[in-house]
Motif scaffolding. Structure first.
Motif, PDB file in Angstrom:
ATOM      1  N   SER A  16     -37.314 -61.495   5.287  1.00 42.82           N
ATOM      2  CA  SER A  16     -37.134 -62.143   4.044  1.00 42.82           C
ATOM      3  C   SER A  16     -36.738 -62.696   4.446  1.00 42.82           C
ATOM      4  N   ARG A  17     -36.099 -64.021   3.355  1.00 42.31           N
ATOM      5  CA  ARG A  17     -35.325 -65.282   3.434  1.00 42.31           C
ATOM      6  C   ARG A  17     -33.981 -64.385   3.163  1.00 42.31           C
ATOM      7  N   GLU A  18     -33.853 -63.627   2.218  1.00 43.78           N
ATOM      8  CA  GLU A  18     -32.396 -62.898   1.851  1.00 43.78           C
ATOM      9  C   GLU A  18     -31.686 -62.862   3.031  1.00 43.78           C
ATOM     10  N   ARG A  19     -32.845 -61.179   3.306  1.00 46.13           N
ATOM     11  CA  ARG A  19     -32.296 -60.816   5.095  1.00 46.13           C
ATOM     12  C   ARG A  19     -31.344 -61.152   6.014  1.00 46.13           C
ATOM     13  N   VAL A  20     -32.282 -62.758   6.556  1.00 48.71           N
ATOM     14  CA  VAL A  20     -32.236 -63.950   6.859  1.00 48.71           C
ATOM     15  C   VAL A  20     -30.645 -64.475   7.178  1.00 48.71           C
ATOM     16  N   LEU A  21     -30.484 -64.815   6.161  1.00 45.01           N
ATOM     17  CA  LEU A  21     -29.451 -65.413   5.563  1.00 45.01           C
ATOM     18  C   LEU A  21     -27.966 -64.368   5.932  1.00 45.01           C
ATOM     19  N   ARG A  22     -28.389 -62.424   5.432  1.00 43.62           N
ATOM     20  CA  ARG A  22     -27.470 -62.034   5.096  1.00 43.62           C
ATOM     21  C   ARG A  22     -26.663 -61.455   6.421  1.00 43.62           C
ATOM     22  N   ALA A  23     -28.669 -61.767   7.652  1.00 49.01           N
ATOM     23  CA  ALA A  23     -27.579 -61.616   9.004  1.00 49.01           C
ATOM     24  C   ALA A  23     -27.453 -63.024   9.577  1.00 49.01           C
ATOM     25  N   ALA A  24     -26.940 -64.057   8.882  1.00 48.21           N
ATOM     26  CA  ALA A  24     -26.450 -65.226   9.200  1.00 48.21           C
ATOM     27  C   ALA A  24     -25.750 -65.058   8.981  1.00 48.21           C
ATOM     28  N   VAL A  25     -25.183 -64.225   7.489  1.00 46.58           N
ATOM     29  CA  VAL A  25     -23.593 -64.216   7.282  1.00 46.58           C
ATOM     30  C   VAL A  25     -22.378 -63.147   8.364  1.00 46.58           C
ATOM     31  N   ALA A  26     -23.368 -62.158   7.735  1.00 49.40           N
ATOM     32  CA  ALA A  26     -22.888 -61.665   9.406  1.00 49.40           C
ATOM     33  C   ALA A  26     -22.464 -61.364  10.767  1.00 49.40           C
ATOM     34  N   TYR A  27     -23.550 -62.307  11.351  1.00 49.06           N
ATOM     35  CA  TYR A  27     -23.411 -63.034  12.552  1.00 49.06           C
ATOM     36  C   TYR A  27     -22.070 -63.962  12.198  1.00 49.06           C
ATOM     37  N   ALA A  28     -22.187 -65.119  11.477  1.00 44.99           N
ATOM     38  CA  ALA A  28     -20.692 -65.311  11.508  1.00 44.99           C
ATOM     39  C   ALA A  28     -19.402 -65.251  10.794  1.00 44.99           C
ATOM     40  N   ASP A  29     -19.730 -64.226  10.955  1.00 45.22           N
ATOM     41  CA  ASP A  29     -18.566 -63.520  10.595  1.00 45.22           C
ATOM     42  C   ASP A  29     -18.270 -62.570  11.671  1.00 45.22           C
ATOM     43  N   ALA A  30     -18.470 -62.339  12.347  1.00 45.60           N
ATOM     44  CA  ALA A  30     -18.170 -61.549  14.177  1.00 45.60           C
ATOM     45  C   ALA A  30     -18.481 -62.353  14.797  1.00 45.60           C
ATOM     46  N   ASN A  31     -18.674 -63.977  15.085  1.00 47.35           N
ATOM     47  CA  ASN A  31     -19.229 -64.406  15.941  1.00 47.35           C
ATOM     48  C   ASN A  31     -18.545 -65.827  15.690  1.00 47.35           C
ATOM     49  N   GLY A  32     -18.090 -65.622  14.400  1.00 43.89           N
ATOM     50  CA  GLY A  32     -17.898 -67.841  14.594  1.00 43.89           C
ATOM     51  C   GLY A  32     -19.735 -68.646  14.030  1.00 43.89           C
ATOM     52  N   ILE A  33     -19.133 -69.426  12.778  1.00 42.67           N
ATOM     53  CA  ILE A  33     -20.149 -70.314  12.727  1.00 42.67           C
ATOM     54  C   ILE A  33     -20.470 -71.244  14.461  1.00 42.67           C
ATOM     55  N   GLY A  34     -19.594 -71.608  14.983  1.00 44.33           N
ATOM     56  CA  GLY A  34     -19.870 -72.480  16.095  1.00 44.33           C
ATOM     57  C   GLY A  34     -21.322 -72.063  17.320  1.00 44.33           C
ATOM     58  N   SER A  35     -21.519 -70.404  17.011  1.00 47.86           N
ATOM     59  CA  SER A  35     -22.420 -70.165  17.773  1.00 47.86           C
ATOM     60  C   SER A  35     -23.199 -69.976  17.503  1.00 47.86           C
ATOM     61  N   LEU A  36     -23.458 -69.770  16.281  1.00 46.22           N
ATOM     62  CA  LEU A  36     -24.493 -69.661  16.127  1.00 46.22           C
ATOM     63  C   LEU A  36     -25.655 -70.476  15.561  1.00 46.22           C
ATOM     64  N   THR A  37     -27.305 -69.985  16.411  1.00 50.26           N
ATOM     65  CA  THR A  37     -28.198 -70.847  15.933  1.00 50.26           C
ATOM     66  C   THR A  37     -29.619 -69.558  16.095  1.00 50.26           C
ATOM     67  N   MET A  38     -30.262 -70.992  16.221  1.00 45.15           N
ATOM     68  CA  MET A  38     -32.094 -69.760  15.595  1.00 45.15           C
ATOM     69  C   MET A  38     -32.227 -69.081  16.147  1.00 45.15           C
ATOM     70  N   ARG A  39     -32.014 -69.135  17.233  1.00 44.02           N
ATOM     71  CA  ARG A  39     -32.375 -68.029  18.264  1.00 44.02           C
ATOM     72  C   ARG A  39     -31.678 -66.701  18.273  1.00 44.02           C
TER      73      ARG A  39
END
Length: 223
Positions: A16-39
Motif C-alpha cells: 500500500s502507499r502507507e506501507r511503501v512510505l513507512r518502509a522508505a522512512v525506516a530505510y532512510a533512518d537506517a541508511n541515510g536519505i542519499g542511498s534511497l532508490t526505488m530499487r
C-alpha cells in the motif's frame, strides 16, 4: 550502516502507499536519505521496484510522502493552555521527531507538493497564533522565527562530534589539553564552569533559546 530487513509477516502484507512510505522512512533512518532508490526500497519491501509504481508516482512522490509522515509525528494537540504552551510543545515535539529522522532536517520545507499532514500542520500553527491575537504579519514573522530556530538547532545538533554529556566533556578536555594554559581564557572558563559541570547536556540549550523567542513574541502580541 545496516539496512532494514522486513519480517516474514511484512513480506506477506499487501503493498500500500502507507506501507511503501513507512518502509522508505525506516530505510532512510537506517541508511541515510542519499542511498534511497526505488530499487533499494523494493528490496526492503521484498518486491520488484516496478511494483512500487502502483502506489507512488516516482521518487519525488516518495519524498513528499516521507516528509508528510514526519510532519504527522509532530504534536500539535490543542489543550486549551494558550498559544505559548502550544508553540513550546510543538517545538519540543519537532526536535524529537528530527532526532529520530535526522535525514529529514533539510527536507521539511523543501517539498513543492506537500501532503495533507504537512498542510494541516502549517494551517494549525497559523490558526493557533491568529486565535491568540497575532496579526497575519506577526503570525508570519513568528512562524518563520520558530522554524528557523527549530531546524537550525536540529541541524547543528546533528553535526556535533558528540552525543552525550560525557562525550562533550571528554572532547572539551582533549581540545583544551592541546594548548598552553591561559591561551584561550574565556573558552577555558566556559568549559570548566559550564560544560564540565555534572549533568551538562548541550540539548538543554534548546529550551533556553526557545523560551527567549517565546518571551519576545509574548511581548509583541501583548503590545
Amino acid at each position: 550502516m545496516t539496512s532494514t530487513t522486513p519480517s516474514a509477516a511484512e513480506f506477506r502484507a499487501p503493498l500500500s502507499r502507507e506501507r511503501v512510505l513507512r518502509a522508505a522512512v525506516a530505510y532512510a533512518d537506517a541508511n541515510g536519505i542519499g542511498s534511497l532508490t526505488m530499487r533499494k526500497l523494493g528490496e526492503a519491501l521484498g518486491v520488484e521496484a516496478m511494483s512500487l509504481y502502483n502506489h507512488v508516482a516516482n521518487k519525488a512522490d516518495v519524498l513528499d510522502g516521507m516528509i508528510d509522515l514526519i510532519f504527522g509525528e509532530i504534536d500539535l494537540s490543542a489543550d486549551g493552555s494558550g498559544w505559548r504552551s502550544a508553540m513550546r510543545n510543538r517545538a519540543l515535539s519537532a526536535r524529537q521527531a528530527l532526532s529520530r529522522h535526522r535525514w529529514a532536517i533539510g527536507l521539511m520545507e523543501s517539498r513543492s507538493s506537500p501532503g495533507p499532514a504537512t498542510l494541516r500542520h502549517h494551517d494549525q500553527v497559523i490558526g493557533i497564533l491568529r486565535q491568540a491575537g497575532f496579526s497575519v504579519e506577526l503570525a508570519a514573522h513568528a512562524y518563520s522565527l520558530l522554524d528557523s530556530y527549530i531546524y537550525g538547532f536540529a541541524l547543528q545538533e546533528a553535526s556535533l562530534p558528540f552525543n552525550t554529556g560525557e562525550d562533550t566533556a571528554a572532547l572539551a578536555r582533549t581540545i583544551m589539553a592541546q594548548f598552553p594554559a591561559g591561551e584561550f581564557p574565556h573558552l577555558a572558563e566556559l568549559t570548566v564552569q559550564h560544560v564540565l559541570q555534572p549533568g551538562y547536556d548541550y540539548g538543554d540549550e534548546y529550551e533556553f533559546g526557545l523560551d527567549l523567542i517565546l518571551d519576545g513574541l509574548q511581548t509583541l502580541v501583548t503590545a
